[in-house]
Design a protein around this motif. Structure first.
Motif, short mmCIF file in Angstrom:
data_model
loop_
_atom_site.label_atom_id
_atom_site.label_comp_id
_atom_site.label_asym_id
_atom_site.label_seq_id
_atom_site.Cartn_x
_atom_site.Cartn_y
_atom_site.Cartn_z
N LYS A 1 -59.14 70.16 17.77
CA LYS A 1 -58.93 69.71 16.70
C LYS A 1 -57.41 69.64 16.32
O LYS A 1 -56.40 70.68 16.69
N ILE A 2 -56.96 68.47 15.57
CA ILE A 2 -55.76 68.30 15.45
C ILE A 2 -55.69 67.78 13.94
O ILE A 2 -56.45 67.02 13.13
N ASP A 3 -54.85 68.51 13.17
CA ASP A 3 -54.65 68.68 11.73
C ASP A 3 -53.34 67.66 11.38
O ASP A 3 -52.34 68.06 11.64
N THR A 4 -53.41 66.57 10.75
CA THR A 4 -52.38 65.83 10.29
C THR A 4 -51.59 66.29 8.94
O THR A 4 -50.81 65.69 8.60
N ASN A 5 -52.50 67.18 8.29
CA ASN A 5 -51.71 67.83 7.16
C ASN A 5 -51.63 67.00 5.68
O ASN A 5 -51.50 65.84 5.85
N TYR A 6 -51.67 67.61 4.73
CA TYR A 6 -51.22 66.93 3.69
C TYR A 6 -49.90 67.26 3.23
O TYR A 6 -49.17 68.25 3.82
N TYR A 7 -49.32 66.11 2.42
CA TYR A 7 -47.77 66.74 1.98
C TYR A 7 -47.70 66.16 0.71
O TYR A 7 -47.98 65.08 0.22
N TRP A 8 -47.23 67.15 -0.25
CA TRP A 8 -47.13 66.83 -1.61
C TRP A 8 -45.97 65.87 -1.78
O TRP A 8 -44.88 66.00 -1.61
N VAL A 9 -46.33 64.72 -2.62
CA VAL A 9 -45.20 63.71 -3.06
C VAL A 9 -45.17 63.58 -4.67
O VAL A 9 -46.01 63.17 -5.04
N ASP A 10 -43.97 63.72 -5.18
CA ASP A 10 -43.82 63.34 -6.50
C ASP A 10 -42.51 62.94 -6.68
O ASP A 10 -41.85 62.55 -5.64
N GLY A 11 -42.03 62.77 -7.76
CA GLY A 11 -40.61 61.99 -8.18
C GLY A 11 -39.43 63.00 -7.55
O GLY A 11 -38.29 62.13 -7.41
N THR A 12 -39.82 64.10 -7.27
CA THR A 12 -38.42 64.87 -6.53
C THR A 12 -38.04 64.51 -5.10
O THR A 12 -36.94 64.78 -4.65
#
Length: 362
Positions: A338-349
């Motif tokens: 099991k390999i998790d490439t993850n989420y990453y939150w992206v916004d204006g900052t």
């Protein structure tokens, strides 16, 4: 929430290769737990055997590319061909194939509703007896009989994008935190509207059977019970992220709910459909738009202040790791189950940060 960013070393090594669509292999430091149990499985070719670490929890360790020991036949069947997301997966596959010195076949359905067609395509691939199959299933249950066929034929299967409820695949590579992503959206809306008496929210989702779509939706619905001001007024489905249907659903919701404040586009096609609808209605900037995935249209909208932010997945790395782990296993090496490439939150900052730019696709 799980750790949302990839390690800095990986960002530095991959930033140029991702933006170019291919490049040098990633070389993240090893984080393998030495106590992880291992199981040896046959690849179907008697002279080749791979070892699988059947880790209970997904690992964020990314395998390094290695040169194939012989000319392998690798077949990839994805969830579609035309979404930018799937093209980013293919860019990762292409780059890994180059780094490993292999070729592969690439097929996909025309859209994400053609479950029966994908099953037929998978059956044909199994009949062709490749050395390994990389599969992005449209329906995690519909492909189970074909996985049994692949097992009987001695063909190892690597799953990408959507896990299946089966122990037949030797490896699953995806963003595992879909439910976390749904909960995160609820937390983010609460953060943006902490003192509002009522916040009407609508969601455009892909369908009612894909794990990623269902998990995001259900986790969001459960989490907003903690925030009484958040009211989910409607969910529209787009038949697998069809942008036109997502736009039509958005328009219908806006007409029905004049007090609407937030629209969630649960997936690239859905988020783009939301943005297109707002542009057509001349309502850009009138709503808080939250998305999933990280195609260029969404990132441009964040830069322009039209979309607030998105949970960015990593389709390029999902594709890259698919080929790399197939080759490593066929070479007789050890891979993680099991390999998790993850989420990453992206916004204006943080949109211009290396971590965010790693996940941008055209």
């Amino acid at each position: 929430m799980k750790k949302r960013a990839l390690i800095g070393v990986l960002a530095a090594l991959l930033s140029l290769s991702l933006l170019a669509g291919c490049g040098q292999k990633p070389t993240p430091p090893s984080t393998t737990d030495g106590d992880t149990p291992t199981t040896t499985a046959s690849s179907g070719a008697a002279e080749e055997h791979g070892t699988v670490n059947y880790n209970e929890e997904p690992t964020t360790e990314l395998a390094e590319a290695e040169t194939a020991k012989r000319s392998y036949k690798i077949a990839c069947l994805t969830r579609g061909l035309y979404h930018n997301y799937h093209q980013s997966v293919k860019a990762g596959l292409d780059a890994a194939a180059k780094d490993c010195g292999v070729t592969y076949t690439f097929q996909g359905t025309e859209n994400e509703t053609q479950v029966d067609k994908q099953v037929e395509m998978l059956s044909t691939i199994i009949d062709q007896k490749p050395d390994a199959i990389i599969l992005g299933p449209l329906d995690s249950k519909a492909v189970l009989p074909q996985l049994e066929r692949a097992k009987e034929a001695g063909i190892p299967v690597i799953i990408i994008d959507q896990p299946v409820d089966s122990d037949i695949p030797i490896c699953t590579i995806t963003t595992y935190g879909h439910a976390d992503g749904g909960r995160f959206m609820a937390d983010k809306i609460n953060e943006l509207f902490p003192n509002e008496a009522k916040v009407q929210v609508a969601m455009i989702a892909s369908d009612q059977y894909s794990d990623y779509s269902v998990q995001r939706r259900d986790a969001f619905i459960e989490k907003i019970k903690d925030y009484p001001q958040i009211e989910l007024v409607d969910i529209q489905y787009s038949d697998g992220g069809d942008q036109l249907k997502a736009a039509d659903g958005t328009k219908a919701i806006i007409e029905a709910y004049p007090d609407l404040k937030v629209i969630i586009g649960s997936g690239e096609g859905n988020a783009v459909g939301v943005l297109n609808a707002l542009k057509e209605l001349d309502k850009e900037g009138d709503y808080v738009v939250l998305g999933f995935d990280s195609g260029k249209v969404q990132l441009d909208a964040i830069h322009a202040g039209i979309e607030y932010g998105t949970e960015a997945s990593f389709p390029y790395m999902i594709g890259y790791q698919g080929i790399v782990n197939a080759v490593r296993y066929l070479n007789g090496g050890t891979i993680n189950a099991k390999i998790d490439t993850n989420y990453y939150w992206v916004d204006g900052t943080n949109i211009d940060s290396p971590e965010a730019q790693l996940r941008v696709y055209q």
